[in-house]
Design a protein around this motif. Structure first.
Motif, PDB file in Angstrom:
ATOM      1  N   TYR A 130       0.849  -1.184   0.000  1.00 14.64           N
ATOM      2  CA  TYR A 130       0.000   0.000   0.000  1.00 14.64           C
ATOM      3  C   TYR A 130       0.893   1.245   0.000  1.00 14.64           C
ATOM      4  O   TYR A 130       2.129   1.160   0.128  1.00 14.64           O
ATOM      5  CB  TYR A 130      -0.932   0.002   1.213  1.00 14.64           C
ATOM      6  CG  TYR A 130      -0.258  -0.381   2.505  1.00 14.64           C
ATOM      7  CD1 TYR A 130       0.425   0.564   3.258  1.00 14.64           C
ATOM      8  CD2 TYR A 130      -0.304  -1.703   2.962  1.00 14.64           C
ATOM      9  CE1 TYR A 130       1.053   0.210   4.452  1.00 14.64           C
ATOM     10  CE2 TYR A 130       0.318  -2.060   4.153  1.00 14.64           C
ATOM     11  CZ  TYR A 130       1.008  -1.106   4.883  1.00 14.64           C
ATOM     12  OH  TYR A 130       1.629  -1.462   6.059  1.00 14.64           O
ATOM     13  N   GLY A 131       0.268   2.411  -0.162  1.00 17.14           N
ATOM     14  CA  GLY A 131       1.021   3.650  -0.289  1.00 17.14           C
ATOM     15  C   GLY A 131       1.106   4.456   0.993  1.00 17.14           C
ATOM     16  O   GLY A 131       0.986   3.913   2.106  1.00 17.14           O
ATOM     17  N   ARG A 132       1.284   5.747   0.825  1.00 18.24           N
ATOM     18  CA  ARG A 132       1.430   6.636   1.974  1.00 18.24           C
ATOM     19  C   ARG A 132       0.093   6.805   2.713  1.00 18.24           C
ATOM     20  O   ARG A 132      -0.963   6.571   2.142  1.00 18.24           O
ATOM     21  CB  ARG A 132       1.929   8.015   1.510  1.00 18.24           C
ATOM     22  CG  ARG A 132       3.251   7.980   0.759  1.00 18.24           C
ATOM     23  CD  ARG A 132       3.755   9.404   0.519  1.00 18.24           C
ATOM     24  NE  ARG A 132       4.935   9.391  -0.330  1.00 18.24           N
ATOM     25  CZ  ARG A 132       4.919   9.674  -1.615  1.00 18.24           C
ATOM     26  NH1 ARG A 132       3.792  10.010  -2.199  1.00 18.24           N
ATOM     27  NH2 ARG A 132       6.036   9.643  -2.320  1.00 18.24           N
ATOM     28  N   TYR A 175      -4.381   4.119   4.096  1.00 17.81           N
ATOM     29  CA  TYR A 175      -3.279   4.410   3.179  1.00 17.81           C
ATOM     30  C   TYR A 175      -3.797   4.469   1.739  1.00 17.81           C
ATOM     31  O   TYR A 175      -4.895   3.995   1.426  1.00 17.81           O
ATOM     32  CB  TYR A 175      -2.212   3.319   3.284  1.00 17.81           C
ATOM     33  CG  TYR A 175      -1.596   3.184   4.659  1.00 17.81           C
ATOM     34  CD1 TYR A 175      -0.428   3.854   4.980  1.00 17.81           C
ATOM     35  CD2 TYR A 175      -2.196   2.370   5.630  1.00 17.81           C
ATOM     36  CE1 TYR A 175       0.144   3.725   6.252  1.00 17.81           C
ATOM     37  CE2 TYR A 175      -1.638   2.238   6.891  1.00 17.81           C
ATOM     38  CZ  TYR A 175      -0.464   2.922   7.192  1.00 17.81           C
ATOM     39  OH  TYR A 175       0.094   2.799   8.444  1.00 17.81           O
ATOM     40  N   HIS A 176      -2.955   5.010   0.858  1.00 17.11           N
ATOM     41  CA  HIS A 176      -3.284   5.001  -0.570  1.00 17.11           C
ATOM     42  C   HIS A 176      -3.357   3.552  -1.056  1.00 17.11           C
ATOM     43  O   HIS A 176      -2.415   2.775  -0.845  1.00 17.11           O
ATOM     44  CB  HIS A 176      -2.224   5.756  -1.374  1.00 17.11           C
ATOM     45  CG  HIS A 176      -2.414   7.236  -1.387  1.00 17.11           C
ATOM     46  ND1 HIS A 176      -3.376   7.845  -2.159  1.00 17.11           N
ATOM     47  CD2 HIS A 176      -1.758   8.228  -0.721  1.00 17.11           C
ATOM     48  CE1 HIS A 176      -3.306   9.156  -1.991  1.00 17.11           C
ATOM     49  NE2 HIS A 176      -2.342   9.417  -1.113  1.00 17.11           N
ATOM     50  N   PRO A 177      -4.449   3.172  -1.738  1.00 19.49           N
ATOM     51  CA  PRO A 177      -4.572   1.790  -2.240  1.00 19.49           C
ATOM     52  C   PRO A 177      -3.799   1.630  -3.556  1.00 19.49           C
ATOM     53  O   PRO A 177      -4.391   1.587  -4.638  1.00 19.49           O
ATOM     54  CB  PRO A 177      -6.079   1.630  -2.454  1.00 19.49           C
ATOM     55  CG  PRO A 177      -6.539   3.010  -2.815  1.00 19.49           C
ATOM     56  CD  PRO A 177      -5.675   3.956  -2.017  1.00 19.49           C
ATOM     57  N   TRP A 217       5.078   6.137 -11.180  1.00 15.75           N
ATOM     58  CA  TRP A 217       4.474   7.021 -10.181  1.00 15.75           C
ATOM     59  C   TRP A 217       3.792   6.254  -9.052  1.00 15.75           C
ATOM     60  O   TRP A 217       3.726   6.712  -7.913  1.00 15.75           O
ATOM     61  CB  TRP A 217       3.511   8.013 -10.832  1.00 15.75           C
ATOM     62  CG  TRP A 217       2.270   7.446 -11.448  1.00 15.75           C
ATOM     63  CD1 TRP A 217       2.099   7.069 -12.736  1.00 15.75           C
ATOM     64  CD2 TRP A 217       1.019   7.213 -10.785  1.00 15.75           C
ATOM     65  NE1 TRP A 217       0.808   6.599 -12.929  1.00 15.75           N
ATOM     66  CE2 TRP A 217       0.125   6.686 -11.762  1.00 15.75           C
ATOM     67  CE3 TRP A 217       0.552   7.396  -9.489  1.00 15.75           C
ATOM     68  CZ2 TRP A 217      -1.188   6.338 -11.469  1.00 15.75           C
ATOM     69  CZ3 TRP A 217      -0.756   7.049  -9.190  1.00 15.75           C
ATOM     70  CH2 TRP A 217      -1.621   6.531 -10.173  1.00 15.75           C
ATOM     71  N   ILE A 218       3.297   5.038  -9.375  1.00 13.89           N
ATOM     72  CA  ILE A 218       2.689   4.221  -8.315  1.00 13.89           C
ATOM     73  C   ILE A 218       3.771   3.717  -7.359  1.00 13.89           C
ATOM     74  O   ILE A 218       3.588   3.722  -6.134  1.00 13.89           O
ATOM     75  CB  ILE A 218       1.905   3.053  -8.931  1.00 13.89           C
ATOM     76  CG1 ILE A 218       0.684   3.579  -9.704  1.00 13.89           C
ATOM     77  CG2 ILE A 218       1.455   2.075  -7.848  1.00 13.89           C
ATOM     78  CD1 ILE A 218      -0.026   2.529 -10.524  1.00 13.89           C
ATOM     79  N   GLU A 219       4.893   3.294  -7.916  1.00 14.08           N
ATOM     80  CA  GLU A 219       5.998   2.814  -7.080  1.00 14.08           C
ATOM     81  C   GLU A 219       6.501   3.922  -6.173  1.00 14.08           C
ATOM     82  O   GLU A 219       6.892   3.680  -5.017  1.00 14.08           O
ATOM     83  CB  GLU A 219       7.135   2.314  -7.985  1.00 14.08           C
ATOM     84  CG  GLU A 219       8.282   1.640  -7.247  1.00 14.08           C
ATOM     85  CD  GLU A 219       7.941   0.249  -6.754  1.00 14.08           C
ATOM     86  OE1 GLU A 219       8.608  -0.220  -5.809  1.00 14.08           O
ATOM     87  OE2 GLU A 219       7.012  -0.370  -7.318  1.00 14.08           O
ATOM     88  N   VAL A 234       5.248   2.666   0.475  1.00 16.59           N
ATOM     89  CA  VAL A 234       6.021   2.897   1.690  1.00 16.59           C
ATOM     90  C   VAL A 234       6.655   1.608   2.227  1.00 16.59           C
ATOM     91  O   VAL A 234       7.308   1.650   3.273  1.00 16.59           O
ATOM     92  CB  VAL A 234       5.124   3.520   2.787  1.00 16.59           C
ATOM     93  CG1 VAL A 234       4.660   4.895   2.371  1.00 16.59           C
ATOM     94  CG2 VAL A 234       3.942   2.607   3.106  1.00 16.59           C
ATOM     95  N   ASP A 235       6.473   0.484   1.500  1.00 15.56           N
ATOM     96  CA  ASP A 235       7.105  -0.744   1.965  1.00 15.56           C
ATOM     97  C   ASP A 235       8.621  -0.655   1.756  1.00 15.56           C
ATOM     98  O   ASP A 235       9.106   0.124   0.935  1.00 15.56           O
ATOM     99  CB  ASP A 235       6.528  -1.957   1.217  1.00 15.56           C
ATOM    100  CG  ASP A 235       6.602  -1.790  -0.293  1.00 15.56           C
ATOM    101  OD1 ASP A 235       5.979  -0.825  -0.802  1.00 15.56           O
ATOM    102  OD2 ASP A 235       7.277  -2.588  -0.958  1.00 15.56           O
TER     103      ASP A 235
END
Length: 345
Positions: free
Chosen positions: A151-153, A175-177, A221-223, A227-228
């Motif tokens: 997941y994202g930030r 978080y951002h999906p 941009w997704i990568e 946050v992993d």
């Protein structure tokens, strides 16, 4: 305060008796079936035989799974080979962890083997299955949702993903999906490739290269939002650098391929082309036989007419001869009668 969010499943696996049914594995399997189905329809439309895509997928899919797992394990080796970790977990693919870069690279090797066995050009096969691969990725990304991973930030957007697990260092929250972002992006990539292929008649691997380039744009941009834990080079995640490098290679391939081999392959499966040629030859032979038969019938009819005319001429000659004989007999009879009369006189 977050009023709306996307909930995460409480469990990523359901047990049917002693048999575990894992959501991650189901997503991968469904994605593979969709890719083969769509690839088969596109292959037939290109002039190939039904079933060829599935036959080659028997080689490509296992190679792809191994390649995807190898890329993940190599780039995140700390998860399996650092202190306190169990290296056996590297084989537990159902727990997540497939790198698309390795999956495509080694999957292409498997596809090449399958294509070589069938005498099929790999670029043509790649063009046919490109949109299907993108859709398979879109479906497969939902496996990350089942596992509550990648997941994202943090965010409080209405479509935020709620993480409830605290395993492996996770912090519960919203978080951002990124799994959803990538899934939607892959669907858009598939539609783009289908449209461009119909509009510009892409061939010789250019439809596949377009898929790769378009996917890399979205993956970059997704990568960047994730946050992993990941390796960083000059402030960017390793997968960002990989996306940029692969994007450049795909664009270069499109440019060079367009100049060297413009257009699209006329025949994608040699056996089908040979069958078509044999059918055409058979049709030509049938047409020639029909012409010969018609010519024979005309000749026979003409000969019959000539025979009939000859018989008619013979009959007329016979009648004429009979008439001449009758006239001669009458003349003789008249002569004899005249002589008799003269004697009496």
């Amino acid at each position: 305060m977050t009023l709306a969010f996307i909930p995460s499943p409480s469990h990523g696996v359901v047990y049917l008796g002693p048999v575990p049914l894992r959501g991650y594995a189901f997503c991968i399997i469904i994605g593979v079936f969709v890719a083969v189905w769509l690839g088969n329809k596109r292959w037939i439309a290109r002039g190939g035989r039904s079933g060829t895509v599935a036959d080659i997928a028997v080689w490509a899919v296992p190679f792809g799974l191994v390649g995807g797992r190898l890329y993940h394990v190599i780039t995140d080796y700390e998860l399996y080979f650092s202190e306190g970790r169990d290296w056996v977990d590297a084989f537990k693919i159902w727990e997540g962890g497939l790198g698309i870069w390795g999956a495509i690279a080694l999957g292409a090797v498997g596809a090449w083997i399958g294509c070589r066995r069938r005498g099929i050009p790999l670029p043509a096969y790649a063009d046919a299955i490109a949109p299907g691969i993108a859709i398979a990725q879109a479906v497969g990304r939902w496996g990350n949702w089942f596992n509550q991973e990648l997941y994202g930030r943090p965010t409080d957007l209405p479509w935020a993903l709620k993480i409830t697990s605290s395993a492996d260092g996770r912090v519960p929250g919203t978080y951002h999906p990124t799994f959803l972002y990538e899934s939607l992006w892959c669907i858009g990539v598939a539609l783009l490739v289908i449209w461009a292929d119909r509009r510009f008649k892409l061939g010789h691997g250019r439809a596949f290269a377009l898929y790769v380039a378009a996917y890399c744009v979205g993956r970059f941009w997704i990568e960047y939002m994730r946050v992993d834990d990941a390796h960083h080079i000059l402030g960017l995640r390793l997968n960002d650098w990989t996306a940029m490098g692969v994007f450049l290679l795909a664009v270069i391939y499109i440019v060079i391929s367009t100049k060297i081999r413009p257009g699209r392959e006329a025949i994608v499966e040699p056996d089908v082309g040979d069958d078509a040629k044999d059918t055409a030859k058979g049709d030509d032979a049938d047409a020639a036989d029909a012409k010969d038969k018609a010519a024979d019938e005309v000749a026979a009819e003409a000969e019959s007419n000539e025979t009939a005319e000859a018989d008619s001429g013979s009959a007329d000659e016979a009648k004429a001869e009979v008439g001449a004989e009758d006239t001669s007999d009458k003349d003789e009879a008249n002569g004899e009668s005249g002589a008799a009369k003269a004697g009496k006189s």
